[in-house]
Design a protein around this motif. Structure first.
Motif: not given
Lengths: 274, 285
Positions: A173-202
Motif C-alpha cells: 500500500m505504501l507503494g513498495a515494489k515486489r522486489g523491495t518487499i522481498f528484500a526489505k520486508v520478507l527476507i529480514p522477517l524470515t531470517t530465522p528460517g533462512l538460518l535454520t534451513a541453511g545450517i541444517l542443510s549444511l
C-alpha cells in the motif's frame, strides 16, 4: 497406589537402560575410532599400549587431505546457497498462494525424500556421465541438490507461514515494489528460517554419501566417500589409517553439529511433516 | 489483482520446478526408459525378466526387506514408548537428544567403520561381554546379519525418536487430563487417546526410516557379507551399473526398488488413514 509407583519405576528403569545402552554404543564407536587412529599394535586390552601419529601421515600420503576437505566444504556451501535460491521463492509461493494442483506439486517436491537415493541415483549418475558432469566438483554439487532442496522447502514453509500477510500488504500500500518487499520486508522477517534451513542443510550435506559416491572421482569426492572407499578396500591399507581419515571426518562433522546446535534444536535435524 | 499475484507466485516456483524436472523427473524417466530398452535402444522387457528369473538377483528383495522391516519396526517400536516417557521432559533431555543426533549427523559410513573395531572380536563390547561372563567366546557382531541390522538401527532409531518426540510433545496435555478425569487409567488413556493422535507421526517416521533402511548400502558392504547373505538390492543395482556396465539392467533394478518402496509407503499410509481420520487437528496444542 503401590502398584502404580512400581510401574513408574519399571518404566524409568527401562528408559534408563535404553538410553545408557545407546550412549555406550555411540561413545564406544567414536572413542575406539579415535584411539585406534593413534595406536600401534592395539590387538587386545582396554587401551592401546603404544601411541603414534604416523597413521595421519600415512592417510595424508594416500589422499590429498586438504583437497578432500576443500571439496567437502565447497560442495556443502554451494549446495546451501544454490538450494536457498531455489527453495525460498518456492516455499514462499507454496506457503502463500492458492492454485490448482498445489497439493500435487507439493507432493512432487517431497518425492525425492521418499524414493531411496540409490533408486534415482543410478539413472541420475548415468546422465551425469553422459553430460560430462561426473568426476567434476560441479557434478557433485548438482546431484546433492536433489535431497537438499525438498528438505529446505519443508523447513522454510512454516517460517514463511508464521509471518503475517499484513506487513506485506502494508508495504504494498505504501507503494513498495515486489522486489523491495522481498528484500526489505520478507527476507529480514524470515531470517530465522533462512538460518535454520541453511545450517541444517549444511550439516546434512557434509554426510551425504550415496549420490556423491555414484558420480565422484578422485578429485571431486567428499571426505565421507573417500572414507567409504578406504574402509571397503580394507586390507589394502592398515585399518588405523582408515580410522585416521574417519577422525578427520568426525572432527569436521562434529564441529559443524556443535556450531549448529547453538542455532537450532536437535528435533529440527529431522523434518516434520504435518 | 488476484490473478496478478497468482502469476507472480507461479513465477517464483519456476526455479524449483526446473530443478525438479531436470534433476529428478527427467533422470527418473530416463531410468524407466533405459530399463525398458536394450543397449541398442529397442524396446524390451528383458531387463525385468532377467531380474525376476535370476535367483541371485531376485533374492536381494527378500534380503533387503529382511533387514529393513524388522529394524524399522524395532526402531519405531522402541521410540514410541521412549517418547511417551519423555513427553513432558525429563532431566538431561538436552544431553540425551545430543547423543541421538550424533549418529544421524555422522552418517552410516562412520558408524559402520567404527563398529568394525568397537564390536569386533577384540573390541570393547566383546571385552565387556567377556568380563561380565555373558558369553564363553566373543560374540560375532560384524560381517553378518547382526552387524548390518545394528548399524541400520543405530542410524534409524534416533531419526524415529527425534521425529516422534516433536510429534508427541505437541499433543495437547489437556486431552490426557480430560481422559483421566473421565476415569480412564493410564493404559486406556494411552491406547484410546494418545496413540490415535500419534498415528500420523508414527506412519511418517516409519516410512522415512524404511526408506533409509531399504536403500542400505554402505553398512551392508562394510558390515555384512555383501557377496552372499547380505547382498542387498542397492548393491545389486550398483554392481550391474558400475561393475558389469549394464545400465539397462541396473535401471530396471532401480525402478523395482522405487516400486517396492512406494508400495510399502502406500500400505503404511492406508493403515494411517484407517486409524486416524483427522482426529489430531483438535489435539494439536
Amino acid at each position: 497406589m503401590i502398584a502404580v509407583r512400581n510401574k513408574l519405576k519399571i518404566s524409568n528403569a527401562l528408559f534408563m537402560i535404553v538410553i545408557v545402552l545407546f550412549v555406550f554404543i555411540v561413545l564406544g564407536i567414536l572413542l575406539t575410532v579415535v584411539l585406534n587412529s593413534f595406536s600401534k599394535g592395539w590387538y587386545s586390552g582396554l587401551l592401546p599400549k603404544v601411541f603414534t601419529a604416523e597413521w595421519y601421515k600415512y592417510a595424508g600420503q594416500e589422499h590429498k587431505i586438504p583437497r578432500l576437505i576443500g571439496v567437502t566444504f565447497l560442495v556443502a556451501i554451494a549446495d546451501v546457497l544454490i538450494g536457498l535460491l531455489i527453495s525460498f521463492p518456492a516455499a514462499y509461493a507454496l506457503a502463500r498462494a492458492e492454485f490448482k494442483g498445489k497439493a500435487l506439486l507439493l507432493s512432487l517436491f517431497l518425492l525425492p525424500m521418499i524414493v531411496p537415493p540409490m533408486a534415482y541415483g543410478i539413472p541420475l549418475a548415468m546422465l551425469c556421465y553422459k553430460f560430462h558432469l561426473a568426476g567434476r566438483v560441479i557434478g557433485t554439487i548438482v546431484v546433492n541438490l536433489v535431497p537438499i532442496v525438498p528438505f529446505m522447502i519443508l523447513v522454510l514453509m512454516p517460517f514463511i507461514e508464521q509471518v503475517g500477510t499484513n506487513l506485506e500488504s502494508a508495504a504494498k500500500m505504501l507503494g513498495a515494489k515486489r522486489g523491495t518487499i522481498f528484500a526489505k520486508v520478507l527476507i529480514p522477517l524470515t531470517t530465522p528460517g533462512l538460518l535454520t534451513a541453511g545450517i541444517l542443510s549444511l550439516v546434512k550435506s557434509i554426510s551425504l554419501f550415496d549420490l556423491t559416491y555414484l558420480i565422484a572421482g578422485e578429485n571431486s569426492q567428499t571426505i565421507v566417500v573417500a572414507l567409504f572407499t578406504d574402509a571397503y578396500a580394507a586390507g589394502a591399507r592398515p585399518p588405523q589409517a582408515t580410522d585416521a581419515l574417519a577422525v578427520i571426518y568426525f572432527a569436521i562433522a562434529m564441529t559443524c553439529l556443535l556450531v549448529s546446535l547453538r542455532f537450532v534444536s536437535p528435533t529440527q535435524m529431522v523434518f516434520k511433516v504435518k | 489483482m488476484k490473478g496478478r499475484s497468482r502469476n507472480g507466485a507461479l513465477l517464483l516456483l519456476i526455479p524449483a520446478i526446473v530443478f525438479l524436472v531436470l534433476l529428478f523427473i527427467y533422470p527418473f524417466g530416463y531410468g524407466l526408459y533405459t530399463s525398458l530398452t536394450k543397449a541398442d535402444g529397442s524396446f524390451t522387457f528383458a531387463n525385468y525378466i532377467r531380474f525376476f528369473t535370476n535367483e541371485r538377483d531376485l533374492r536381494t528383495i527378500g534380503v533387503t526387506l529382511g533387514i529393513a522391516v524388522p529394524v524399522t519396526l524395532l526402531a519405531v517400536g522402541i521410540a514410541v514408548p521412549l517418547c511417551y516417557h519423555m513427553r513432558r521432559g525429563v532431566p538431561g533431555e538436552k544431553i540425551i537428544s545430543f547423543f541421538f543426533i550424533v549418529p544421524v549427523t555422522l552418517g552410516t559410513v562412520l558408524i559402520s567403520e567404527g563398529m568394525l573395531t568397537f564390536m569386533g572380536p577384540n573390541g570393547w563390547l566383546n571385552q565387556l561381554i567377556m568380563a561380565l561372563h555373558l558369553a564363553q567366546k566373543p560374540v560375532q557382531f560384524t560381517h553378518n546379519y547382526a552387524g548390518v541390522a545394528i548399524s541400520v538401527g543405530l542410524q534409524g532409531f534416533p531419526y524415529a525418536f527425534l521425529m516422534l518426540l516433536g510429534y508427541i510433545s505437541g499433543i495437547n496435555p489437556d486431552l490426557e487430563k480430560a481422559s483421566q478425569m473421565l476415569g480412564a487409567n493410564k493404559w486406556q488413556t494411552f491406547w484410546k487417546v494418545l496413540f490415535p493422535l500419534m498415528v500420523p507421526g508414527i506412519a511418517i517416521s516409519f516410512c522415512l526410516n524404511f526408506v533409509m533402511a531399504f536403500s542400505v548400502y554402505p553398512s551392508a558392504v562394510l558390515l555384512g557379507q555383501p557377496s552372499g547373505p547380505q547382498r542387498v538390492i542397492a548393491l545389486a543395482a550398483y554392481q550391474w551399473a558400475f561393475e558389469k556396465f549394464n545400465f539397462n539392467a541396473a535401471s530396471a533394478i532401480s525402478m523395482i526398488m522405487a516400486a517396492i518402496e512406494l508400495l510399502v509407503i502406500a500400505v503404511v499410509l492406508a493403515w494411517r488413514s484407517k486409524l486416524y481420520k483427522g482426529a489430531s487437528i483438535v489435539g494439536k496444542g
